[in-house]
Design an enzyme around this catalytic site. Sequence first.
Site, PDB file in Angstrom:
ATOM      1  N   ASP A 376       6.365  25.967  20.924  1.00  0.00           N
ATOM      2  CA  ASP A 376       6.108  27.160  20.101  1.00  0.00           C
ATOM      3  C   ASP A 376       7.290  27.368  19.168  1.00  0.00           C
ATOM      4  O   ASP A 376       8.051  28.327  19.300  1.00  0.00           O
ATOM      5  CB  ASP A 376       5.915  28.368  21.034  1.00  0.00           C
ATOM      6  CG  ASP A 376       5.578  29.646  20.278  1.00  0.00           C
ATOM      7  OD1 ASP A 376       5.311  29.581  19.063  1.00  0.00           O
ATOM      8  OD2 ASP A 376       5.574  30.718  20.915  1.00  0.00           O
ATOM      9  N   CYS A 403       3.082  29.463  14.232  1.00  0.00           N
ATOM     10  CA  CYS A 403       2.866  30.660  13.408  1.00  0.00           C
ATOM     11  C   CYS A 403       2.871  30.311  11.927  1.00  0.00           C
ATOM     12  O   CYS A 403       2.901  31.195  11.083  1.00  0.00           O
ATOM     13  CB  CYS A 403       3.908  31.733  13.730  1.00  0.00           C
ATOM     14  SG  CYS A 403       5.587  31.172  13.534  1.00  0.00           S
TER      15      CYS A 403
HETATM   16  N1  SAH Z   1       7.661  31.005  22.881  1.00  0.00           N
HETATM   17  C1  SAH Z   1       8.286  32.268  22.649  1.00  0.00           C
HETATM   18  C2  SAH Z   1       9.137  32.361  21.386  1.00  0.00           C
HETATM   19  C3  SAH Z   1       8.690  31.601  20.191  1.00  0.00           C
HETATM   20  S1  SAH Z   1       9.655  31.946  18.760  1.00  0.00           S
HETATM   21  C4  SAH Z   1       7.283  33.389  22.705  1.00  0.00           C
HETATM   22  O1  SAH Z   1       6.072  33.147  22.654  1.00  0.00           O
HETATM   23  O2  SAH Z   1       7.660  34.549  22.836  1.00  0.00           O
HETATM   24  C5  SAH Z   1      10.574  30.453  18.561  1.00  0.00           C
HETATM   25  C6  SAH Z   1      11.811  30.348  19.417  1.00  0.00           C
HETATM   26  O3  SAH Z   1      12.426  29.099  19.161  1.00  0.00           O
HETATM   27  C7  SAH Z   1      12.880  31.399  19.153  1.00  0.00           C
HETATM   28  O4  SAH Z   1      13.155  32.075  20.346  1.00  0.00           O
HETATM   29  C8  SAH Z   1      14.078  30.597  18.678  1.00  0.00           C
HETATM   30  O5  SAH Z   1      15.318  31.125  19.111  1.00  0.00           O
HETATM   31  C9  SAH Z   1      13.833  29.258  19.302  1.00  0.00           C
HETATM   32  N2  SAH Z   1      14.464  28.077  18.651  1.00  0.00           N
HETATM   33  C10 SAH Z   1      14.673  27.872  17.337  1.00  0.00           C
HETATM   34  N3  SAH Z   1      15.226  26.667  17.114  1.00  0.00           N
HETATM   35  C11 SAH Z   1      15.368  26.081  18.339  1.00  0.00           C
HETATM   36  C12 SAH Z   1      15.876  24.813  18.759  1.00  0.00           C
HETATM   37  N4  SAH Z   1      16.334  23.915  17.889  1.00  0.00           N
HETATM   38  N5  SAH Z   1      15.862  24.538  20.077  1.00  0.00           N
HETATM   39  C13 SAH Z   1      15.384  25.444  20.979  1.00  0.00           C
HETATM   40  N6  SAH Z   1      14.898  26.653  20.620  1.00  0.00           N
HETATM   41  C14 SAH Z   1      14.885  26.979  19.323  1.00  0.00           C
END
Ligand code: SAH
Length: 445
Positions: A376, A403
């Site tokens: 996600d 999204c």
């Molecule tokens: N799955 C969660 C959040 C999705 S939003 C939910 O449904 O609530 C996307 C998330 O990816 C964010 O929390 C962001 O901090 C994280 N993210 C962004 N880049 C990333 C990376 N390179 N590695 C791990 N997480 C990351």
Amino acid sequence: MLKQGTIIHGKCTSYSNEGEGVIHHDKEVIFVKGLLVNEEAEVIINYKRAGISYASIKKLLKLSPKRIKPKCPVATACGGCAFQVLDYPEQLNYKQEKVAAALKQIAKLNVKVNPCIGLDSPYYYRNKTQMPVKMINHHIVTGFYKVKSHDIVPINECAIADKRANKIAQSVVAIMEDFKIEPYNEDTRKGIIRHLLVRTSYHEKEIMLVLVTSCDSFPSRNNFINAIKKANPEITTIVQNINKRDTNVILGEQERVLYGKGYIVDSLLDIKFHISASSFFQINPITTEKLYAYIKQNLGLKKDDVLLDAYSGVGTIGMSLASNVKQVLSVEIEKSAVKDAIKNAKANGINNIKFICDDAARYINTLDKLDVLVMDPPRKGSSLEFLNAVKRLKPTRIIYVSCDPNTLARDLAILKDMYMIKVVQPFDMFPMTYHVETVVYLLRR
Ligand code: SAH
């Protein structure tokens, strides 16, 4: 070239990526907010950016049968909603077609896209509302920013915010007037309250008010807080967030609990989550539950599966799927989100989940076996490094929650030689806006 102020008679033929109506005029492209496909209008050019002219409607000449009266009187001026004038079934069609078009044009995938799953009632759904406060003509007003600007459109009732949040915001503004507490002025850097943030719990009777202030203390604070509590007994906690910086970021680093426990509790599919002022939490609880339940019920999880929840945020997806599988690994880059996730899993007695704070690509490269991947990523999508690691690991199933259909399509183009696309299911997480959330289920060939 079209000059500012030019008036043009045009017909809208399609929608832009952000939901504006598109007019083609003598090789120029004009985006018009609030103009619907097949409508004709006189539009006035406002400005040009990156080769595109942005215009507003001066006079509607031919109306679409899909046009409805917007619930919000400032729907066109406000930067929040793109589609309040389009009837809801048509909004859902637009989102289904948007996903299909991205998959076809960007990933060359001609696959069936299911109808977008929406809300029974597409208004007043947001559980988090943040409104700037300003002084206009000696009156304190709250509202939202105009499109691409810092001018406020005053709003008494936002049609997509929780009704309780609307009522509280109006009440706090009136009490600020009584106590002569000045809103912050970005130009003079004087004044105290910058933003009002209200978070409401959908399943519990809990509401948080956050006063974002420009300084630590302010006059008659205790009396002010007591007046807010008295007028709004439904508020269960009040937090002061101090943001002294000259920035667009709403929340500062420092926080002080002025009343109650400093967080609210809400649940998703019966799992409880602590939500503080700055926690990330999905803003549409109803669609979020529909989406998680859809994954749980339809996407073939097995009791002996090891599942990786990548880009996991506060771990909501992994926790809601934990009872269907043997083990969940959850990787997220934000420290504070991982901290919240660990606390939440413990409080809910979920033991078969492990939280890792790391870059998703770096972590997945350390694994040597995986049955199911749930990913996600943020709006910008995943990375080539991550997707290449997926192709090396070869999980039998992938559930991609996205999204942004454009970056989803770009990433699927990389996976499509190894994976078959079994299901494409859009969800309306943000009714009235151009955004769409999509779940894609992929099976290894
Ligand atoms: N799955 C969660 C959040 C999705 S939003 C939910 O449904 O609530 C996307 C998330 O990816 C964010 O929390 C962001 O901090 C994280 N993210 C962004 N880049 C990333 C990376 N390179 N590695 C791990 N997480 C990351």
